[in-house]
Design a protein around this motif. Structure first.
Motif, short mmCIF file in Angstrom:
data_model
loop_
_atom_site.label_atom_id
_atom_site.label_comp_id
_atom_site.label_asym_id
_atom_site.label_seq_id
_atom_site.Cartn_x
_atom_site.Cartn_y
_atom_site.Cartn_z
N HIS A 84 41.53 77.29 19.98
CA HIS A 84 41.88 76.19 19.08
C HIS A 84 40.73 75.78 18.15
O HIS A 84 40.79 74.74 17.48
CB HIS A 84 42.37 74.99 19.90
CG HIS A 84 43.76 75.17 20.42
ND1 HIS A 84 44.02 75.81 21.61
CD2 HIS A 84 44.97 74.81 19.91
CE1 HIS A 84 45.33 75.83 21.81
NE2 HIS A 84 45.93 75.23 20.80
N GLY A 85 39.68 76.57 18.13
CA GLY A 85 38.68 76.43 17.08
C GLY A 85 37.56 75.45 17.29
O GLY A 85 36.95 74.99 16.31
N ALA A 86 37.28 75.10 18.55
CA ALA A 86 36.10 74.24 18.78
C ALA A 86 34.85 74.95 18.29
O ALA A 86 34.71 76.17 18.45
CB ALA A 86 35.99 73.89 20.25
N LYS A 87 33.95 74.22 17.67
CA LYS A 87 32.77 74.83 17.08
C LYS A 87 31.75 75.24 18.13
O LYS A 87 31.10 76.29 18.02
CB LYS A 87 32.14 73.83 16.08
CG LYS A 87 30.96 74.38 15.31
CD LYS A 87 30.47 73.35 14.31
CE LYS A 87 29.30 73.89 13.48
NZ LYS A 87 28.82 72.88 12.50
N GLU A 88 31.58 74.40 19.15
CA GLU A 88 30.59 74.64 20.20
C GLU A 88 31.04 73.87 21.44
O GLU A 88 31.66 72.82 21.32
CB GLU A 88 29.21 74.15 19.74
CG GLU A 88 28.07 74.47 20.67
CD GLU A 88 26.72 74.08 20.10
OE1 GLU A 88 25.75 74.02 20.88
OE2 GLU A 88 26.64 73.81 18.86
N VAL A 89 30.74 74.41 22.63
CA VAL A 89 31.19 73.77 23.86
C VAL A 89 30.04 73.67 24.86
O VAL A 89 29.30 74.64 25.08
CB VAL A 89 32.36 74.55 24.51
CG1 VAL A 89 32.70 73.94 25.87
CG2 VAL A 89 33.58 74.52 23.62
N VAL A 90 29.92 72.48 25.46
CA VAL A 90 29.02 72.26 26.57
C VAL A 90 29.88 71.96 27.80
O VAL A 90 30.63 70.99 27.81
CB VAL A 90 28.06 71.07 26.30
CG1 VAL A 90 27.13 70.85 27.50
CG2 VAL A 90 27.25 71.29 25.04
N LEU A 91 29.79 72.81 28.82
CA LEU A 91 30.54 72.61 30.05
C LEU A 91 29.80 71.62 30.93
O LEU A 91 28.59 71.71 31.10
CB LEU A 91 30.72 73.93 30.78
CG LEU A 91 31.53 75.01 30.06
CD1 LEU A 91 31.48 76.31 30.85
CD2 LEU A 91 32.96 74.56 29.86
N SER A 92 30.55 70.68 31.53
CA SER A 92 29.89 69.59 32.25
C SER A 92 30.80 68.99 33.31
O SER A 92 32.02 69.23 33.32
CB SER A 92 29.50 68.50 31.24
OG SER A 92 28.89 67.40 31.85
N ASN A 93 30.20 68.22 34.22
CA ASN A 93 31.00 67.32 35.05
C ASN A 93 31.65 66.30 34.13
O ASN A 93 31.09 65.91 33.10
CB ASN A 93 30.15 66.64 36.12
CG ASN A 93 28.89 65.98 35.58
OD1 ASN A 93 28.02 66.64 35.00
ND2 ASN A 93 28.79 64.68 35.76
N SER A 94 32.84 65.87 34.49
CA SER A 94 33.63 65.04 33.58
C SER A 94 33.17 63.60 33.51
O SER A 94 33.33 62.94 32.48
CB SER A 94 35.11 65.09 33.96
OG SER A 94 35.28 64.65 35.30
N SER A 95 32.61 63.07 34.61
CA SER A 95 32.22 61.66 34.62
C SER A 95 31.08 61.44 35.61
O SER A 95 30.44 62.40 36.06
CB SER A 95 33.42 60.77 34.97
OG SER A 95 33.86 61.02 36.29
N LEU A 96 30.83 60.20 35.94
CA LEU A 96 29.80 59.83 36.90
C LEU A 96 30.05 60.50 38.24
O LEU A 96 31.19 60.76 38.62
CB LEU A 96 29.77 58.31 37.08
CG LEU A 96 29.63 57.49 35.79
CD1 LEU A 96 29.92 56.02 36.08
CD2 LEU A 96 28.25 57.66 35.19
N MET A 97 28.98 60.75 39.00
CA MET A 97 29.12 61.40 40.30
C MET A 97 28.92 60.43 41.46
O MET A 97 28.70 60.85 42.59
CB MET A 97 28.18 62.60 40.40
CG MET A 97 28.60 63.75 39.51
SD MET A 97 27.69 65.29 39.77
CE MET A 97 26.29 65.03 38.69
N ASP A 98 29.03 59.13 41.19
CA ASP A 98 28.90 58.12 42.24
C ASP A 98 30.05 58.18 43.23
O ASP A 98 29.96 57.64 44.32
CB ASP A 98 28.88 56.71 41.62
CG ASP A 98 27.74 56.52 40.65
OD1 ASP A 98 26.63 56.21 41.10
OD2 ASP A 98 27.96 56.68 39.44
#
Length: 322
Positions: free
Chosen positions: A286-300
């Motif tokens: 779908h044409g994203a320019k660049e992607v950073v893979l990550s955890n979605s939110s806080l890890m508390d």
């Protein structure tokens, strides 16, 4: 499409560190001994970042109770109120009670981030160090307001304080990560959402790489246009909590520099690498320019052992792909 990896937000606090912090607060141990504990566990966050070859990492926010607690290290004009549930999670924070005009008081934060930078250098980590801050909208949403007559004035003052704090941290931090979990909440009025680019203008004008991320369920997908209109280098979306909506999200990602929240940090269930790869493929198509893979939110919300296993999954997907 360029792909990289990041550790975002907070990291689960080890009970031994929590005990050391309680001892330090009670005056039972000195600052030097407490910071030995802090260094030990901060080093673990950086070692994990090094293991997955993360382009970005936070220090885990281990010095603070939560992301709201960080605000008390640079904002003057708010006091700590009672424990309040953090959205719909089994997690509580001290609500800021805003009793006067917000101004900057960031000496303790500057010292804290200098400490983290030194530990990072010792760990030999090449990742960019991110400072983590609550965004203006979510700060308003999570506070009890006694001084301001309208939310826009509060948010503008907070944005100005945050921009000045960011300027003070130049040379210590490489990147700023701003959290806006309230962006897609039903209870937030659309007129506030439309004003966010203007409210963010002091932050956006700072000369440092900026990431703005949101997480939890997205109730108003039409707000993605408003979200992407906030001036930042990357925008982060919680894809793991919105799997039933991704078909409507993907078409909006063309040309976006995206932080893809693919690891759900509100459940102990481990993701399948094949599922992450499928998400990654759709983002690329779908044409994203660049992607950073990550955890979605806080890890508390999850145990440290699970957090480590989840983050290590990124080792099996990232890398640069065209």
């Amino acid at each position: 499409m360029q792909i990289s990896k990041s550790i975002a937000g907070s990291y689960p606090k080890n009970p031994k560190l929590a005990k050391a912090q309680a001892w330090y607060s009670a005056g039972k141990i000195g600052k030097e001994k407490y910071e030995k504990y802090l260094k030990t566990y901060t080093m673990k966050v950086f070692s994990l970042a090094k293991e997955i070859n993360a382009s970005y990492t936070t220090d885990g926010l281990l010095r603070w109770d939560d992301i709201v607690d960080v605000t008390f290290s640079f904002v003057k004009g708010a006091t700590k109120g009672p424990l309040i549930r953090f959205y719909d999670n089994n997690f509580y924070y001290r609500r800021p009670i805003i009793t006067s005009k917000l101004t900057k008081d960031d000496n303790s934060l500057i010292e804290a981030m200098g400490f983290s930078r030194d530990v990072m250098k010792e760990a030999g980590v090449s990742s960019k160090l991110k400072g983590v801050f609550l965004g203006p909208l979510s700060y308003y949403r999570l506070s009890e307001v006694k001084h301001y007559k309208n939310p826009e004035e509060l948010m503008m003052d907070y944005s100005q304080v945050l921009s000045e704090t960011i300027d003070d941290l130049k040379g210590t931090l490489d990147t700023i990560e701003i959290h806006e979990p309230s962006m897609f909440e039903k209870r937030i009025k659309n007129e506030l959402i439309t004003k966010l680019p203007e409210i963010y203008s002091p932050i956006s004008s700072t000369k440092i790489e900026k990431h703005v991320i949101t997480y939890f369920e997205m109730s108003h997908l039409e707000r993605l246009e408003n979200f992407f209109s906030i001036k930042a280098d990357f925008h982060g979306i919680d894809l793991s909590e919105n799997l039933t909506k991704v078909a409507k999200i993907y078409p909006r990602l063309k040309g976006v520099r995206l932080i893809a929240g693919v690891l759900n940090t509100r459940t102990t269930k481990l993701e399948k690498v094949s599922s992450i790869n499928k998400v990654l493929s759709n983002i690329s198509e779908h044409g994203a320019k660049e992607v950073v893979l990550s955890n979605s939110s806080l890890m508390d919300f999850i145990p440290e052992m699970i957090a480590v296993k989840k983050i290590k999954l990124l080792n099996k997907v990232g890398g640069d792909k065209n």
